[in-house]
Design an enzyme around this catalytic site. Structure first.
Site, PDB file in Angstrom:
ATOM      1  N   ARG A 400       0.847  -1.195   0.000  1.00 17.34           N
ATOM      2  CA  ARG A 400       0.000   0.000   0.000  1.00 17.34           C
ATOM      3  C   ARG A 400       0.879   1.240   0.000  1.00 17.34           C
ATOM      4  NH1 ARG A 400      -4.291  -0.152   4.753  1.00 17.34           N
ATOM      5  NH2 ARG A 400      -4.749   1.898   3.882  1.00 17.34           N
ATOM      6  N   HIS A 401       0.314   2.335  -0.443  1.00 13.65           N
ATOM      7  CA  HIS A 401       0.999   3.621  -0.335  1.00 13.65           C
ATOM      8  C   HIS A 401       1.249   3.943   1.141  1.00 13.65           C
ATOM      9  CE1 HIS A 401      -2.820   5.237   1.122  1.00 13.65           C
ATOM     10  NE2 HIS A 401      -3.396   4.583   0.105  1.00 13.65           N
ATOM     11  N   GLU A 495      -7.714   3.364  -6.528  1.00 10.62           N
ATOM     12  CA  GLU A 495      -8.525   2.828  -5.434  1.00 10.62           C
ATOM     13  C   GLU A 495      -9.999   2.719  -5.822  1.00 10.62           C
ATOM     14  OE1 GLU A 495      -9.059   0.956  -3.154  1.00 10.62           O
ATOM     15  OE2 GLU A 495      -8.391   1.862  -1.266  1.00 10.62           O
TER      16      GLU A 495
END
Length: 623
Positions: A400-401, A495
């Site tokens: 994930r970021h 997303e």
């Protein structure tokens, strides 16, 4: 004066006429006026009096009893008409083949009935008492009229078994037709058939919602005849073991037929050598009985490097060699392959019988693929997926970021940048990539890829990963220049879009959209945000990304979002689609996945620790 005299004369005439009709019947034998409304005689009286009333331009004052009787006559006649119409409609269809009035809401005939009866009701100014059944049916009809008597189902709703949804769902993730299909693999052992068949089964089940099952001949042999089986057991000249292998094959075909018969649309994948025309002809005959379409897939690979690595990996993971030393197992497996090679018959498009069949031959080592008589949506999807696969084992990474500004505020979606913690993780990720991914054990460069979404927070997370050019030697021994970790931003990796709820906290969603909140809790997989996406939508747009992951042999680092990585993780780990929305993909963690023929190996590394890390996903339940 003359008008006044005329007025009085008419009143006198009307009064005398009323008295006369009150004392005697209009026709001999007809009912008295007390029997009002009982037959046609009353209708004549009613008609004449109404005519006099309609032509009364001088404002003649009728006797009170006359006016009351006229109103009563009108009401009773109207009741008689309505009652007869209702009885007629219930005794016969309005049009041939159409339903009775009791079959309300079954087709367009209902609308005609509703329209006519509602019209009668609206024009009922005399207080006509409608039949009770008529009144009840009219009330029900008016109620149903506002609820859409003949609604269209959401596209794909009939295939969405188990989903409770109030909006449409993407048809691309549901079967387009109720066909049954058998995919029969053939080829020498160790060529990658099991790897391809299992991955293909996951692809068809997860992205196309098709009941899919792999039937592996070796598993049947291990179940029916336990114990160690060395290479001699597979010698075609050994008549005893040959009969035992035929028994395994027959048991497998029987189970395949039963599986197909238990589903209206399903796919069976037969994983075996099916080395001879005779064996393949038996498969063809059995699938014909099962009324299933059949496509043969022959897998070949003569690359010495590939086969050496393949044999090593097989003896490590294959249950046949559990407890056997790797060196001994490799020798035995090579002997087994040679036994099959002696009597193997390749698919032949010039064969008198096989030339009529549908088959696909693939040699990934030479990138050589040939199709024969293959057509149709699903068979071509199968071919496309296999062509883009790499039969060797390779790893990829996903993370994930880093924590975003919206994560800190507990808000979902948006396109915010990274927080201070997010930037700190970005530095840690760059160090990990440089040390663990772009170099081998000897420190030599490995061609590697970097993918992000198109959103700011993923690009900022990848910004510190070093990009530089290196010289790489390909599989043919040629050198070429490669730009290490060149970022590629994919819209497919964006997303899950929350639509009208984008940028809100979960508390705000629950308060402002309570009905939407309840729907989401009921079915998180199929739920779609207002003007936004569902997890099913994300599955549909991630299908091409899986093909991209499969076709690259280089390590890929994917920096994306929780909703996206949940789908990718669930696909490779063998989870169901309904389990995917609940997978834990925490912040500050990189996940290494290594798909193998029998499993998907996983390693998780926490690169940056922060207490009480907010990620905007602290919800009941997670986003």
């Amino acid at each position: 004066f003359r008008d006044d005299i005329h007025h009085k004369v008419i009143e006198h005439i009307v009064s005398d006429m009323y008295d006369n009709e009150s004392l005697q019947d209009l026709e001999p034998g007809s009912p008295k006026r007390t029997d009002i409304g009982s037959n046609a005689n009353h209708t004549k009286k009613f008609s004449r009096r109404k005519s006099i009333s309609d032509e009364n331009e001088l404002g003649v004052t009728f006797p009170k009893a006359y006016s009351m009787e006229l109103a009563e006559a009108e009401r009773v006649v109207e009741e008689d008409i309505v009652s007869k119409e209702y009885e007629k409609e219930n005794s016969q269809d309005l049009e041939p083949g159409y339903p009775k009035s009791t079959d309300i809401d079954s087709n367009a005939n209902v609308r005609k009935r509703i329209s006519r009866r509602k019209s009668i009701s609206d024009e009922n100014e005399l207080g006509v008492t409608l039949p009770k059944a008529y009144s009840m049916e009219l009330a029900e009809a008016e109620k149903e009229e506002f609820q859409n008597l003949l609604p269209q189902s959401a596209p794909g709703a009939s295939a969405a078994v188990g989903h409770n949804i109030a909006n449409s769902i993407p048809l691309s993730i549901f079967p387009i037709q109720p066909d049954k299909l058998c995919i029969c693999f053939c080829g020498l052992p160790g060529r990658g058939k099991t790897h391809i068949s299992r991955r293909l089964a996951r692809y068809l089940s997860f992205f196309h919602a098709l009941p899919t099952k792999v039937f592996n001949v070796c598993e049947y042999r291990r179940t029916l005849y336990t114990g160690w089986k060395d290479a001699d057991w597979f010698d075609p000249n050994n008549s005893e073991t040959h009969n035992l292998r035929n028994h395994c094959h027959s048991a497998l075909l029987k189970d395949m037929r039963e599986y197909l018969s238990s589903h209206s649309n399903a796919i069976v994948i037969m994983d075996g050598t099916n080395a001879t025309h005779e064996r393949r002809r038996e498969v063809f005959n059995q699938m014909k009985i099962a009324r299933a379409k059949l496509i043969f897939v022959e897998v070949t690979n003569d690359s010495a490097d590939f086969l050496s690595n393949q044999y090593k990996n097989i003896v490590k993971t294959c249950p046949d060699y559990a407890g056997i030393s790797h060196s001994e197992a490799e020798l035995d497996y090579a002997r087994r392959v040679e036994h099959y090679r002696l009597h193997f018959e390749s698919l032949d498009d010039t064969h008198e019988v096989e030339s009529r069949w549908c088959f696909f031959r693939c040699d990934h080592s030479r990138k050589n693929f040939s199709l024969h008589n293959v057509h149709g949506y699903l068979p071509l999807k199968v071919v496309n997926f296999i062509m883009n696969m790499r039969t060797g084992i390779h790893s990829f990474y996903m993370t994930r970021h880093g924590q975003s500004e919206y994560n800190q505020l507990g808000r979902i979606g948006g396109d915010s940048g990274l927080s201070e913690h997010g930037l700190a993780y970005a530095h840690k990720l760059a160090e990990y990539v440089e040390e663990k991914i772009t170099k081998d054990e000897n420190g030599d460069p490995i061609a590697s890829r970097l993918w992000t979404s198109s959103m700011k927070r993923t690009k900022e997370t990848a910004q510190f990963i070093k990009r530089y050019k290196v010289i790489i030697r390909d599989e043919y021994g040629d050198d070429y220049e490669w730009e290490q970790m060149k970022p590629h931003a994919w819209f497919h990796l964006d997303e899950l879009f929350a639509g009208a709820c984008d940028g809100m906290t979960y508390e705000e969603i629950a308060q402002q959209f309570p009905e939407e909140w309840d729907r989401r809790k009921t079915d998180k997989l199929a739920y779609r945000y207002p003007r936004g996406e569902s997890y099913l939508d994300v599955i549909a747009r991630l299908e091409p990304m899986i093909t991209e992951i499969e076709r690259h042999s280089e390590p890929v680092v994917i920096v994306a979002h929780q909703g996206i990585l949940r789908i990718i993780y669930a696909f490779y780990k063998g989870l169901t689609r309904s389990e995917a929305p609940h997978v834990s993909i925490p912040l500050n963690t990189i996940i290494k996945l290594t798909p193998t023929p029998y499993d998907c190996l996983e390693e998780r590394s926490l690169l940056y620790h922060m207490s009480a890390a907010k990620d905007g996903q602290d919800e009941p339940p997670s986003h």
